[in-house]
Design an enzyme around this catalytic site. Sequence first.
Site, mmCIF file in Angstrom:
data_model
loop_
_atom_site.group_PDB
_atom_site.id
_atom_site.type_symbol
_atom_site.label_atom_id
_atom_site.label_comp_id
_atom_site.label_asym_id
_atom_site.label_seq_id
_atom_site.Cartn_x
_atom_site.Cartn_y
_atom_site.Cartn_z
ATOM 1 N N ASP A 90 34.087 -2.447 -4.935
ATOM 2 C CA ASP A 90 34.704 -1.124 -5.093
ATOM 3 C C ASP A 90 33.917 -0.280 -6.107
ATOM 4 O O ASP A 90 34.115 0.935 -6.187
ATOM 5 C CB ASP A 90 36.139 -1.273 -5.641
ATOM 6 N N GLN A 144 43.504 -3.855 -4.210
ATOM 7 C CA GLN A 144 43.971 -2.559 -3.710
ATOM 8 C C GLN A 144 44.848 -1.865 -4.752
ATOM 9 O O GLN A 144 45.737 -2.482 -5.347
ATOM 10 C CB GLN A 144 44.745 -2.768 -2.389
ATOM 11 N N LYS A 155 40.607 -2.031 6.499
ATOM 12 C CA LYS A 155 39.422 -2.692 5.941
ATOM 13 C C LYS A 155 39.184 -4.031 6.658
ATOM 14 O O LYS A 155 38.045 -4.377 7.000
ATOM 15 C CB LYS A 155 39.581 -2.901 4.426
HETATM 16 N N1 GUN Z 1 43.446 2.744 -3.161
HETATM 17 C C1 GUN Z 1 43.044 3.898 -2.561
HETATM 18 N N2 GUN Z 1 41.701 3.889 -2.379
HETATM 19 C C2 GUN Z 1 41.249 2.722 -2.882
HETATM 20 C C3 GUN Z 1 39.957 2.128 -2.969
HETATM 21 O O1 GUN Z 1 38.931 2.693 -2.572
HETATM 22 N N3 GUN Z 1 39.916 0.893 -3.537
HETATM 23 C C4 GUN Z 1 41.009 0.261 -4.008
HETATM 24 N N4 GUN Z 1 40.855 -0.931 -4.564
HETATM 25 N N5 GUN Z 1 42.226 0.784 -3.941
HETATM 26 C C5 GUN Z 1 42.339 2.002 -3.367
#
Ligand code: GUN
Length: 293
Positions: A119, A96, A52
């Site tokens: 998100d 996350q 990211k």
């Molecule tokens: N863990 C796996 N995929 C995601 C996501 O799209 N967002 C977040 N915050 N954690 C994740």
Amino acid sequence: MELIDGKQISNDIKAEIAAEVEKLLNTNSKVPHLAAVLVGEDPASQTYVASKEKSCHEVGFVSSLYKYPETISEAELLKVVDFINEDEEIDGFIVQLPLPKHISVDKIIERIKPSKDVDGFHPVNVGRMNIGLPSYISATPFGIVELLKRYKIETEGKHCVVLGRSNIVGTPISILMSRNTNPGNCTVTLCHSKTKNLKEICSQADILIVAIGKPEFVTEDMVKDGAVVIDVGIHRVESKLTKSGFKLIGDVKFDEVSKKCSFITPVPGGVGPMTIASLLLNTFKAAKKEVYK
Ligand code: GUN
């Protein structure tokens, strides 16, 4: 059969965002800023967050990382969320997942300001999405809709069957596909672990969206000729054919199902690469205050 190339579309979106950021830089305007909160040492989470951050840099966004040990308390993590909520330099952020067991994911997510929840996990964003108000839509469903849109796949009046009812994929995509929008306007059937006659229902799908979390679950006999198949699954399995000894496969038995489809997403390179592009698009919307004025 046409492959839906998520990698290419994701790169196109990144290039479009980078061009917009360039314009902001030329007018000395603030560029979007995405923050990520990472707790613990989970290797997959570390990889996701690194990727990211890399994508932010590729498009010219500012990114920052708030990293904490596994032992951080829930109260301390809530304070971190409060702090980022109030930091006007940060347009959007993610915490996350997964989080350590002693921390309530629901509590943390509910503490994120909906206007910074890129998100799209906060109940306010989920609720707004459900009733068709402007909202941040979570990365996977957003990515699927964007793929259907960019491949100009006709959805109106079609029967869309969704396999899996998770909060972050199956449930939201079933709502998006049924809404009076384009893509959308489908008749949707949402199937789950208690569904009877699964094969029969899947065989009636014009659009089959599979997010069931079982490797190669969907076989040729479950798919109608000419169907559009979207495979959300991703599984790392052993393989004698690759150097690493592993390969990635989806929830769909690609070799046999692809022969029957009009369109299909491969794994890897289908839905997966779209999730980061979706996060960047949400962050851009946050910076432009498009969703919450
Ligand atoms: N863990 C796996 N995929 C995601 C996501 O799209 N967002 C977040 N915050 N954690 C994740």
